[in-house]
Design a protein around this motif. Structure first.
Motif, PDB file in Angstrom:
ATOM      1  N   VAL A  84      50.995  60.947  66.000  1.00  0.00           N
ATOM      2  CA  VAL A  84      50.652  61.680  67.210  1.00  0.00           C
ATOM      3  C   VAL A  84      51.714  61.448  68.275  1.00  0.00           C
ATOM      4  O   VAL A  84      51.600  61.913  69.388  1.00  0.00           O
ATOM      5  CB  VAL A  84      49.245  61.317  67.752  1.00  0.00           C
ATOM      6  CG1 VAL A  84      48.200  61.656  66.730  1.00  0.00           C
ATOM      7  CG2 VAL A  84      49.161  59.860  68.142  1.00  0.00           C
ATOM      8  N   GLY A  85      52.758  60.718  67.927  1.00  0.00           N
ATOM      9  CA  GLY A  85      53.867  60.519  68.856  1.00  0.00           C
ATOM     10  C   GLY A  85      53.550  59.565  69.998  1.00  0.00           C
ATOM     11  O   GLY A  85      54.129  59.654  71.055  1.00  0.00           O
ATOM     12  N   ALA A  86      52.624  58.660  69.779  1.00  0.00           N
ATOM     13  CA  ALA A  86      52.348  57.647  70.799  1.00  0.00           C
ATOM     14  C   ALA A  86      52.580  56.281  70.162  1.00  0.00           C
ATOM     15  O   ALA A  86      51.806  55.351  70.334  1.00  0.00           O
ATOM     16  CB  ALA A  86      50.928  57.792  71.333  1.00  0.00           C
TER      17      ALA A  86
ATOM     18  N   VAL B  90      53.714  58.974  89.182  1.00  0.00           N
ATOM     19  CA  VAL B  90      52.988  58.432  88.031  1.00  0.00           C
ATOM     20  C   VAL B  90      53.568  59.047  86.760  1.00  0.00           C
ATOM     21  O   VAL B  90      53.706  60.262  86.659  1.00  0.00           O
ATOM     22  CB  VAL B  90      51.475  58.762  88.129  1.00  0.00           C
ATOM     23  CG1 VAL B  90      50.721  58.159  86.957  1.00  0.00           C
ATOM     24  CG2 VAL B  90      50.908  58.271  89.443  1.00  0.00           C
ATOM     25  N   GLY B  91      53.933  58.209  85.804  1.00  0.00           N
ATOM     26  CA  GLY B  91      54.448  58.684  84.520  1.00  0.00           C
ATOM     27  C   GLY B  91      53.299  59.251  83.706  1.00  0.00           C
ATOM     28  O   GLY B  91      52.434  58.511  83.238  1.00  0.00           O
ATOM     29  N   ALA B  92      53.277  60.571  83.550  1.00  0.00           N
ATOM     30  CA  ALA B  92      52.107  61.193  82.916  1.00  0.00           C
ATOM     31  C   ALA B  92      52.486  62.050  81.727  1.00  0.00           C
ATOM     32  O   ALA B  92      51.997  63.146  81.544  1.00  0.00           O
ATOM     33  CB  ALA B  92      51.330  62.013  83.942  1.00  0.00           C
ATOM     34  N   ALA B  93      53.405  61.545  80.889  1.00  0.00           N
ATOM     35  CA  ALA B  93      53.640  62.195  79.603  1.00  0.00           C
ATOM     36  C   ALA B  93      52.546  61.707  78.649  1.00  0.00           C
ATOM     37  O   ALA B  93      51.658  60.958  79.058  1.00  0.00           O
ATOM     38  CB  ALA B  93      55.024  61.853  79.080  1.00  0.00           C
ATOM     39  N   THR B  94      52.619  62.109  77.381  1.00  0.00           N
ATOM     40  CA  THR B  94      51.522  61.806  76.459  1.00  0.00           C
ATOM     41  C   THR B  94      51.189  60.316  76.379  1.00  0.00           C
ATOM     42  O   THR B  94      50.029  59.932  76.452  1.00  0.00           O
ATOM     43  CB  THR B  94      51.835  62.351  75.054  1.00  0.00           C
ATOM     44  OG1 THR B  94      51.920  63.769  75.144  1.00  0.00           O
ATOM     45  CG2 THR B  94      50.738  61.996  74.080  1.00  0.00           C
ATOM     46  N   CYS B  95      52.240  59.456  76.274  1.00  0.00           N
ATOM     47  CA  CYS B  95      51.924  58.027  76.130  1.00  0.00           C
ATOM     48  C   CYS B  95      51.317  57.470  77.408  1.00  0.00           C
ATOM     49  O   CYS B  95      50.418  56.635  77.372  1.00  0.00           O
ATOM     50  CB  CYS B  95      53.150  57.242  75.701  1.00  0.00           C
ATOM     51  SG  CYS B  95      54.633  57.658  76.609  1.00  0.00           S
TER      52      CYS B  95
ATOM     53  N   VAL C 299      55.415  62.621  86.913  1.00  0.00           N
ATOM     54  CA  VAL C 299      56.732  62.716  86.285  1.00  0.00           C
ATOM     55  C   VAL C 299      56.588  62.479  84.778  1.00  0.00           C
ATOM     56  O   VAL C 299      55.520  62.122  84.302  1.00  0.00           O
ATOM     57  CB  VAL C 299      57.745  61.726  86.912  1.00  0.00           C
ATOM     58  CG1 VAL C 299      58.058  62.109  88.334  1.00  0.00           C
ATOM     59  CG2 VAL C 299      57.230  60.303  86.826  1.00  0.00           C
ATOM     60  N   GLY C 300      57.695  62.689  84.055  1.00  0.00           N
ATOM     61  CA  GLY C 300      57.657  62.514  82.604  1.00  0.00           C
ATOM     62  C   GLY C 300      57.793  61.050  82.214  1.00  0.00           C
ATOM     63  O   GLY C 300      57.537  60.151  83.010  1.00  0.00           O
ATOM     64  N   CYS C 301      58.225  60.847  80.976  1.00  0.00           N
ATOM     65  CA  CYS C 301      58.271  59.497  80.419  1.00  0.00           C
ATOM     66  C   CYS C 301      59.656  58.906  80.602  1.00  0.00           C
ATOM     67  O   CYS C 301      60.644  59.460  80.172  1.00  0.00           O
ATOM     68  CB  CYS C 301      57.944  59.568  78.932  1.00  0.00           C
ATOM     69  SG  CYS C 301      58.153  58.031  78.057  1.00  0.00           S
TER      70      CYS C 301
END
Lengths: 155, 618
Positions: free
Chosen positions: A120-122, B29-34, B63-65
């Motif tokens: 899932v890319g995490a 705030v870093g709000a990419a998937t992880c 913002v992104g990761c």
């Protein structure tokens, strides 16, 4: 059945029936039902004017598509590389044990299904479990019940 | 064309400067998937609530990761006139404390901070080209991107001839970032050479390697960089249509891209007559439906056409000559396109000053597995493997011994400690029996079994094999059967040589890259860890104590303090004992799930794992 037809018509109305639209149509159909019901596959073949075998041929080729009803909450245990080396295999066994079903199966009341995903890319928070769109990181075997309980209330 | 862009750019720069010199605090705030998986959205809400409660005016930005996935959720705060402070591992509760302490009481909470700087935090060994904007700008704001010299490459390119652009790309030495490392300029040139009424540019963002997620981060954190690169490519080869082929499993990336495409269209950076140049370029998104083999160009093209993604056997024309709908099609990876815009804007000398002679530029890796600081890193090509693992990654987690690092995913291989001084680039990794691949880098310690890792990757390749050619379909299955036997203690003398022979035959006989690389993980582990295979076969022993069939759990009665934890936790009810009676495991009932091992408190460490033939059984 008439109601079903309406749903198909709604999807089809956005397309012309060209061959390159097949995968997007399958994706839209699955977005509504959670899987690809037989009657939808028939309707798609009719709309596209191609044999059903070709619709199935494409749909079964890709990992994204399902052909049977899914559980209300789909538990997806990530078995990507990072998760694998951090014990995702054992985590999957723990889910199987706790849920009483094997990977790829659905509970009798259709509240949960258990699946594996390849990544899932995490990876940085491995091992990872996805429930619907929610992502859980650093899931240890002993947290399995805790994760399931969050959704059990709502099923 | 640069003149046409100038007003947009000036407006963006002035907005950006206003933001930098804003008289209110800025919280990012870093709000990419992880980040989201670690609760970034909850943190954002908590910050918003707290600001309201305290009646403080501040800007909260998503913002992104930035790549430090090991420390998510990351929050950056810039107070007017102060340097930017990055805070790590922030929870909703901590974020409320932080807002109150720093913004009201002037307490900068150094205990939570990991980095104080005027710029994005990064260590000295890293060089940001592809990820330069990730975590720095708001991916949903085209003006943020424009203020970072965004679309300058495109504006400049539109003043050049297609051949001049291709010469620049060739001169830069840029090699395809999808894994193969084919010179990008040469691919572009072969597309340009073919005469056709229609040509296509496709961005392969169907990142399917388990263990790799850098493309996702670029799409989520800096989507315009990819769009700009694609538009330049379109102009260079004479294509007016582009397709972003994105994994359907990346919903956030797809959302960000859709927004970015709309914004670019509104500003005439996509669409008809771009910046008044007369060049038209349309961009669409196609959602890949989950087939690893579609990373192969002919398979990817077929799937866009609505067919099964089966690679076409050789001899066949190159996709660059005959691709989508039979038209010349340029297919490159996300990172390749992200590099192009900057090469055109900043020049080839700048690009060649990074990395090595044969592999200029940077490599982006997803550093994961048993490593202290896992996340995304961007390093110059040619950096030593050891520096990545120890200096950037902070070494192996838990102080355990480094055993191997796996690169290149299912097509790559495992490298042993002896290879730690290897300079990392396309050629050196291939020579060492691994490969750059799309950039997964999984670190393994002494508890990872190499036979199991090889088995894992082979199982993946077998499952993803399209099945049309026999070596890949049937050969990998036979190899997997042998590996399963070995890991279950049923291996036989000669199995290792048989695996090597079969692996080489599959590489020779398969029609596409999937089959041609599927045996790599097995061959590379045999090459570097042969003795581990031998231990499994001859001594029925798994040195890493990972293969279930070869290990036994026991309880050391002297160490056991009869606390009852393992007894309660054991799902198979295989543990017996009582208060003050040391516990014992019934080997017959034991399912080897390992829960007792993790349950037993470290101070007792009474659960033992043994492997191999015991003296009795010999």
């Amino acid at each position: 059945m008439e109601k079903e037809d309406m749903k198909f018509q709604e999807i089809f109305s956005q397309y012309n029936g060209e061959r390159e639209e097949l995968i997007p149509i399958l994706q839209d159909t699955q977005a509504i039902y959670g899987y690809l019901p037989e009657q939808a596959m028939r309707a798609i073949a009719r709309f596209m004017r191609i044999p059903q075998s070709q619709v199935y041929g494409v749909a079964t080729f890709f990992g994204q598509f399902y052909f049977s009803r899914r559980g209300k909450h789909a538990i997806k245990v990530c078995l990507g590389t990072a998760c694998h080396v951090k014990g995702a295999g054992r985590l999957m066994e723990a889910f199987e044990r706790e849920m009483g079903i094997g990977c790829g199966c659905i509970t009798d009341d259709y509240s949960f299904s258990l699946e594996r995903v390849n990544c899932v890319g995490a990876c940085a928070i491995a091992p990872v479990v996805m429930v619907g769109e929610d992502v859980y990181g650093h899931v240890e075997s002993k947290r399995v019940k805790e994760v399931l309980d969050i959704y059990a209330k709502d099923s | 064309m640069r003149k046409t862009l100038e007003p947009l750019r000036q407006e963006a720069i002035s907005n950006w400067q206003k933001l930098q010199n804003f008289d209110k605090p800025i919280i990012m705030v870093g709000a990419a998937t992880c980040g989201r998986a670690s609760g970034a959205l909850d943190v954002m809400h908590a910050i918003g609530d707290k600001l309201k409660e305290l009646d403080i005016e501040a800007i909260v930005r998503q913002v992104g990761c930035v790549g430090m996935c090991h420390s998510e959720v990351l929050v950056d705060i810039i107070k007017p006139g102060r340097p930017r402070i990055t805070y790590a591992n922030i929870t909703p509760d901590l974020s409320k404390e932080l807002v109150e302490d720093y913004l009201v009481h002037e307490n900068a909470r150094e205990d939570l901070a990991i980095c104080v700087s005027d710029d994005t935090p990064e260590d000295d060994l890293q060089v940001r080209v592809v990820m330069r904007n990730c975590g720095h700008i708001d991916p949903n704001s085209i003006t943020d991107y424009l203020a970072q010299d965004g679309y300058m490459g495109l504006a400049k390119a539109l003043e050049m001839t297609p051949q001049e652009i291709i010469d620049e790309v060739k001169e830069s030495g840029l090699r395809g970032r999808g894994g193969g490392g084919f010179p990008a300029g040469r691919k572009w040139e072969s597309c340009l050479r073919v005469d056709a009424d229609q040509k296509y540019v496709i961005c392969n963002a169907d990142e399917g390697d388990p263990g790799a997620f850098m493309d996702r981060s670029v799409l989520e954190g800096d989507p315009h960089s990819v769009i700009e690169g694609m538009a330049i490519a379109g102009y260079a080869i004479g294509a007016t249509k582009g397709i972003l082929y994105v994994r359907a499993e990346y919903p956030l990336a797809i959302r960000q891209l859709k927004i970015a495409i709309e914004q670019a269209k509104e500003r005439n950076l996509l669409g008809k007559n771009i910046l008044g140049s007369g060049f038209d370029f349309e961009l669409d998104i196609f959602q890949g439906a989950g087939a690893f083999v579609c990373g192969e160009s002919t398979a990817l093209v077929l799937s866009i056409e609505g067919r099964r993604g089966m690679p076409k056997p050789l001899p066949r024309p190159r996709t660059s000559e005959e691709g989508l709908w039979g038209k010349p099609t340029l297919l490159n990876n996300v990172k390749t396109f992200a590099c192009v815009a900057q090469i055109i804007h900043r020049g080839t000398d700048w690009f060649k000053s990074i990395g090595t002679e044969n592999c200029p530029g940077t490599a982006v890796f997803a550093l994961t597995g048993k490593i202290n600081k896992s996340g995304l890193i961007e390093v110059p090509m040619g950096i030593q493997l050891e520096k990545i693992i120890n200096d950037i990654g902070g070494g192996v987690a838990g102080g355990r011994a480094f055993k191997a690092v796996q690169t290149g995913g299912p097509s790559g291989g495992c490298l042993p400690p002896e290879m730690l001084n290897l300079p990392v680039d396309f050629d050196s990794l291939t020579a060492a029996g691994s490969m750059m691949g799309s950039g997964g880098m999984v670190v393994m310690d002494d508890t990872t079994c190499m036979v199991d890792v090889a088995r894992y990757f082979l199982e993946f390749s077998l499952e993803e094999s399209c099945g049309q050619c026999t070596p890949c379909r049937a050969g990998t299955e036979q190899m997997l059967t042998i590996l399963n036997d070995i890991s279950q203690g049923k291996g036989r003398e000669g199995d290792i040589d048989l695996l090597v022979e079969m692996g080489e035959a599959i590489i020779d006989g398969s029609i596409c890259g999937l089959g041609q690389s599927a045996p790599n993980p097995v061959l590379s582990t045999i090459r570097y860890f042969r003795e581990e295979y031998e231990a499994h076969i001859r001594n029925k022993e798994c040195p890493a104590k990972a293969c279930k069939e070869l290990i036994t759990y026991t309880i050391d009665a002297e160490k056991c303090s009869a606390c009852g934890r393992c007894l309660k936790a054991c799902p198979s009810e295989a543990i017996t004992g009582a208060k003050k009676t040391p516990h014992a495991i019934d080997a017959e009932k034991c399912d080897k799930c390992g829960i007792c091992f993790t349950e037993c408190p470290d101070r007792f460490a009474a659960i033992q794992i043994t492997t191999g033939r015991t003296e009795n059984s010999n």
